[in-house]
Each structure stands twice: as structure tokens, then as C-alpha cells.
Design an enzyme around this catalytic site. Structure first.
Site, PDB file in Angstrom:
ATOM      1  N   TYR A 193      -6.839   2.744   6.155  1.00 63.80           N
ATOM      2  CA  TYR A 193      -6.992   2.227   7.473  1.00 63.80           C
ATOM      3  C   TYR A 193      -8.146   1.280   7.522  1.00 63.80           C
ATOM      4  O   TYR A 193      -8.626   0.902   8.518  1.00 63.80           O
ATOM      5  CB  TYR A 193      -7.198   3.553   8.235  1.00 63.80           C
ATOM      6  N   HIS A 227      -6.185   3.109  -3.576  1.00 63.11           N
ATOM      7  CA  HIS A 227      -6.224   3.373  -2.190  1.00 63.11           C
ATOM      8  C   HIS A 227      -6.433   4.836  -2.016  1.00 63.11           C
ATOM      9  O   HIS A 227      -6.081   5.458  -1.055  1.00 63.11           O
ATOM     10  CB  HIS A 227      -4.669   3.043  -1.799  1.00 63.11           C
ATOM     11  N   HIS A 245       3.754  -2.207   3.140  1.00 62.19           N
ATOM     12  CA  HIS A 245       3.833  -1.088   2.388  1.00 62.19           C
ATOM     13  C   HIS A 245       5.178  -1.014   1.654  1.00 62.19           C
ATOM     14  O   HIS A 245       6.080  -0.892   2.327  1.00 62.19           O
ATOM     15  CB  HIS A 245       3.619  -0.008   3.620  1.00 62.19           C
ATOM     16  N   ASP A 304       0.873  -1.290   0.102  1.00 64.31           N
ATOM     17  CA  ASP A 304       0.008  -0.253  -0.075  1.00 64.31           C
ATOM     18  C   ASP A 304       0.821   1.221   0.113  1.00 64.31           C
ATOM     19  O   ASP A 304       2.190   1.192   0.462  1.00 64.31           O
ATOM     20  CB  ASP A 304      -0.748   0.065   1.057  1.00 64.31           C
ATOM     21  N   ASP A 305       0.041   2.317  -0.283  1.00 64.30           N
ATOM     22  CA  ASP A 305       0.725   3.902  -0.338  1.00 64.30           C
ATOM     23  C   ASP A 305       1.582   4.307  -1.268  1.00 64.30           C
ATOM     24  O   ASP A 305       1.954   5.565  -1.164  1.00 64.30           O
ATOM     25  CB  ASP A 305       1.337   3.936   1.157  1.00 64.30           C
ATOM     26  N   HIS A 353      -5.710   9.656   0.738  1.00 67.35           N
ATOM     27  CA  HIS A 353      -5.509   8.749   2.169  1.00 67.35           C
ATOM     28  C   HIS A 353      -6.044   9.181   3.207  1.00 67.35           C
ATOM     29  O   HIS A 353      -5.614   9.206   4.363  1.00 67.35           O
ATOM     30  CB  HIS A 353      -4.065   8.419   2.257  1.00 67.35           C
TER      31      HIS A 353
HETATM   32 NI    NI Z   1      -2.636   3.069   3.367  1.00 64.28          NI
END
Ligand code: NI
Length: 481
Positions: A383, A342, A436, A292-293, A346
Site C-alpha cells: 500500500y 513486497h 499487478h 506486484d503481489d 502484505h
Molecule cells: Ni501489493
């Protein structure tokens, strides 16, 4: 690349407000928190990220039951002082938030959130403007703070917004003009010639000067974003020399930053071993690694590692990072990986109104689709925070919510041995493992994870592979098997 970045499109009811904004102080225009999108003259011009060759991003992210944090800033090659100033600027907001939330009692239904977004107000020749928007929620109330930092490539120095003006006299004159344009919701007495008053000065698409203020700075928090627009003829004499260059850079038709460096692309070269075969998880012992991210500075290395072992993974990307790394996005797809959504910024979607949730999801859909030719079919709410509105938006955009059932907590423990151990010990057929790719230590854990799980007979599949044959209704949630 993207004509309609956020804050530009205009739903009906806002039009009247937008029209009045041009004349007077503008309230609530473009306020993300209110979920209204106002194409008003106080919207600051945003430059697309392809104006900066070699742009990369720094991302920090935390999720636990005490706080939710996501911050990012751009790393602009050839402007180290700017990178340092942005890091410092964000740290000045992160440290107090961490301290406050460490002391506060846990509140499971109102988890504090800190979110810092950035955009480019200018990036042409030797001038850069970076706008930071900080959204804070402290359990009961919150607000947005706005700051624009400028960079002068001729001197290699970072300038505050106030330095767009011609010294004290420019500030005094600006304060006077802004006071005269504020409506009744703001307190003109708080608009002084103090440079700190003008934390965010930038320009709109017409070259008008926009002075925007942080929530609570000069008006009650309920007023939302307060911004004043000064037409070119009004402010011209107040600008510093750099201010004029900043204005010209903001208006460049085809902006292109040129700081005398030729950065190499952050994406490493695609591996010859690219393209893992499709897998049937009804027969194979599948596990889905998810990252992620990103994309971020380590994603290229991660793709190399995955390609060497012909392993597939799923990348849940966020808007600005996706926008800054189109080459990595294309590589992810061409090497057989899946890209999931995503969201753009965020944010904790469970606290946002439907229009804004829709915008958060849709924008990233568009970035991925225009970059790779394929829109995601999976949404991972930041989250894991979702509600009925999120489910409805996901459904309307043809998405399934993809969560996880193994959490490596890799953002907290920057130790590749620990991360590998958690991934391996949590793995089971149909598992979806959360990691991540913005952390070097996570990427360093990947060879061990791949080797050990391969030895146990696992096949590395995408989330959609694991999901296949066990349909989940659009908008519904899937956390693995
Ligand atoms: Ni995230």
C-alpha cells in the site's frame, strides 16, 4: 525448503512463556500482532509448499483511501472441493468487510485493513490441512480469526476441524479437557462442545493436538492468541478415523501430497528470446514496469510476452506466492528481470511493531535469496504505507524503498484497454509504473503497453536501472523520476 518458517524462531524473553505453555493454556504464543515470536508447543506445524506438486495461489488485493485488502489461498491440484471451500471461506470474510468499509466515513490515518494468510498444516498422501489466519483492523480495533480446513482425498470432501474428532462424544471430551487447561485470562464457560468453538484444530511438530481460538472467541481481545495443547496420550481416543490420518499426515517426515493427478507446471517454458541487454538510463529513455503481489497464474504468460519483446521489468513478490512458485522466481531472474521484496504477508507495515516489520521483510529476502541466489535490494511496502520503523528496517537489511509515480489502478479496472491507456499516458522518462501480475487483464494489457511505448522510443528497464546514478540512501524512498 525452509526450516525456520515464521512462528518458529525464538528470541530470549519469550522462552519462559514458551515453557509454561506446554502445561497450561497458552496466551499470546506466536502472536503475530504482538510481534513476539514464541517457539512454543502451541505452534502448529507448517509444511513447506514443495510438498504439493503443481501448487498455485489465488490472490486478491485492493489499495485505496478507503480500505486495504490482501487475501490469498492455495489452489491444490486434484482437490477442487477444497479450492471452492477456501474461496467461499475467504469470501465470507471479504464481503462484510467491503460492505462495512463502503459505509464507514473515510479515515486517512486509520485505513481499515483485511488480510488473510494461509499455511499448510498438512499435505501428505491424500490429506491436506489449510490454516487461514484473518487479521482485521477497523480503524480503532481489530483482531485475528483462525480457521483450519481439512481435505480427505479418499472421498474428495472438505472437513471442518471439528470433524477430526469422533463425533459429539469427542467434542464433549475435548471441550472438557480444554476448559481444564485454560488460564485465568479466558472464560472456560465459552468453551462448549459446539463444533464452531473448534474452528482451528491441528498438530504441532511433536504430534500434540493444538486447539487454537480466534481473538475474542473465548477471551478478551487483549489476550491475543489463545491455544491449548493436548499431548498424544490424552487425545488419541477422541479422534475420528480421518483425525488419525490428519495427525499422521501432519507428522510426515517428508510430506508429499499425492491426489492421483499429474499437474503440469504453471510456469510456461522459458522463451528463446530471454535475456534483455542491460541499459544505461542516463542515456536511454527508460520506463520501469513493475508488477506486484505475484507470482501467480498469469506470471508465466507475462514472462513470455516480455521475452518476446526483450523488455525488462521488476517483480515485487510476496512471501507465500514466491514460496509456491520457485520456478517462476528463477525464471524472472534468469531472463534479466529484477525481483523486489513486497513482504511476507502484505500487511500494512505502518501499523506493526519493529520486530514484526523486520520479520515481514526478512523472510521474503530469504525466500528470494535461497531460490535465486540473489537477495532483493528494493522493498516496496504494501500500500506504499511506511513510517520511520519501516525506513530503519529497510536500512538495516540493505534495502531502498521503491514506490511508484504512475498508478494504473489495474486491481480496480479489470479492463486491459483501460490499464494500457493509463500506463501509456502516464509514462515519462524515469517513470515507475505500478501494476499487478495477479490479474489476467493486466497481463493482457502488456503487449499494447510495450508496443506503444517502444514506438515512442522507450526502453523497458528495471527499477534499479532507473535508480542508478541517482543514489538514494538505504532505507530512503524512490518513486521514479
Ligand atoms: Ni501489493
Amino acid at each position: 525448503m525452509f526450516a525456520g518458517r515464521r512462528r518458529r524462531w525464538l528470541p530470549h524473553a519469550a522462552a519462559a512463556l514458551a515453557a509454561s505453555c506446554a502445561l497450561a493454556g497458552c496466551f499470546g504464543g506466536g502472536s503475530d500482532r504482538q510481534g513476539r515470536q514464541v517457539a512454543d508447543s502451541s505452534a502448529i506445524r507448517e509444511v513447506t509448499l514443495d510438498a504439493v506438486p503443481g501448487l498455485s495461489t489465488a490472490t486478491r488485493s485492493e489499495q485505496n483511501d478507503r480500505r486495504r485488502l490482501f487475501t490469498g489461498y492455495p489452489k491444490i491440484p486434484g482437490a477442487p472441493a477444497l479450492t471452492e471451500a477456501l474461496a467461499r471461506s475467504e469470501n465470507d470474510e471479504i464481503e462484510p468487510f467491503l460492505a462495512d468499509t463502503a459505509k464507514a466515513p473515510r479515515a486517512p490515518h486509520a485505513i481499515p485493513e483485511l488480510n488473510i494468510q494461509w499455511s499448510l498444516a498438512a499435505a501428505d498422501r491424500d490429506v491436506v490441512g489449510v490454516r487461514l489466519t484473518t487479521s482485521t483492523f477497523m480503524g480503532a480495533n481489530g483482531g485475528e480469526a483462525r480457521r483450519t480446513l481439512w481435505y480427505d482425498g479418499r472421498t474428495g470432501t472438505v472437513l471442518s476441524s471439528a470433524q477430526l474428532l469422533n463425533g459429539t462424544e469427542g467434542l464433549r471430551r475435548l471441550a472438557e479437557l480444554v476448559r481444564g487447561r485454560l488460564g485465568t485470562q479466558a472464560n472456560p464457560g465459552q468453551v462448549t462442545a459446539d463444533p464452531k468453538t473448534f474452528s482451528s484444530l491441528a498438530f504441532n511438530v511433536d504430534g500434540d493436538l493444538v486447539a487454537e481460538f480466534s481473538d475474542y472467541a473465548i477471551a478478551p481481545g487483549a489476550a491475543g492468541r489463545v491455544a491449548t495443547v493436548l499431548a498424544r496420550g490424552t487425545y488419541e481416543g477422541m479422534l475420528s478415523d480421518f483425525g488419525r490420518r490428519a495427525r499422521d499426515a501432519s507428522l510426515a517426515a517428508k510430506p508429499r501430497l499425492s491426489l492421483g493427478t499429474v499437474p503440469k507446471s504453471p510456469a510456461s517454458s522459458p522463451s528463446a528470446a530471454a535475456g534483455a541487454p542491460k541499459v544505461d538510463c542516463a542515456k536511454a529513455k527508460c520506463v520501469a514496469l513493475t508488477f506486484d503481489d505475484g507470482p501467480g497464474p498469469y506470471t508465466g504468460r507475462l514472462l513470455d510476452l516480455l521475452a518476446q519483446r526483450r523488455a525488462r521489468a521488476t517483480f515485487f513478490v510476496v512471501g507465500n506466492n514466491a514460496d509456491a512458485h520457485p520456478d517462476l522466481l528463477r525464471r524472472e531472474v534468469s531472463e534479466g528481470h529484477e525481483i523486489g521484496n513486497h513482504t511476507q504477508d502484505h500487511r500494512d507495515l505502518s501499523r506493526l511493531p519493529a520486530l514484526q516489520v523486520n520479520q515481514q521483510v526478512q523472510h521474503t529476502q530469504e525466500i528470494v535469496r535461497t531460490t535465486t541466489g540473489r537477495a532483493p535490494v528494493l522493498l516496496r511496502p504494501p500500500y506504499g504505507a511506511a513510517n520511520k520503523t519501516v525506513a530503519e528496517v529497510a536500512k538495516s537489511l540493505g534495502l531502498v524503498q521503491a514506490l511508484w509515480n504512475v498508478d494504473t489502478n489495474d486491481w480496480r479496472d479489470r479492463d486491459s484497454t483501460v490499464v494500457a491507456e493509463r500506463a501509456v499516458s502516464g509514462a515519462h522518462p524515469g517513470a515507475v509504473i505500478l501494476m499487478h501480475d495477479i490479474h489476467k487483464t493486466t497481463v493482457e494489457a502488456v503487449p499494447r503497453i510495450l508496443d506503444r511505448l517502444s514506438a515512442q522510443g522507450y526502453t523497458f528497464a528495471t527499477v534499479s536501472d532507473v535508480l542508478a546514478g541517482r543514489p538514494v540512501a538505504l532505507g530512503g524512498r524512490f518513486s521514479g523520476r
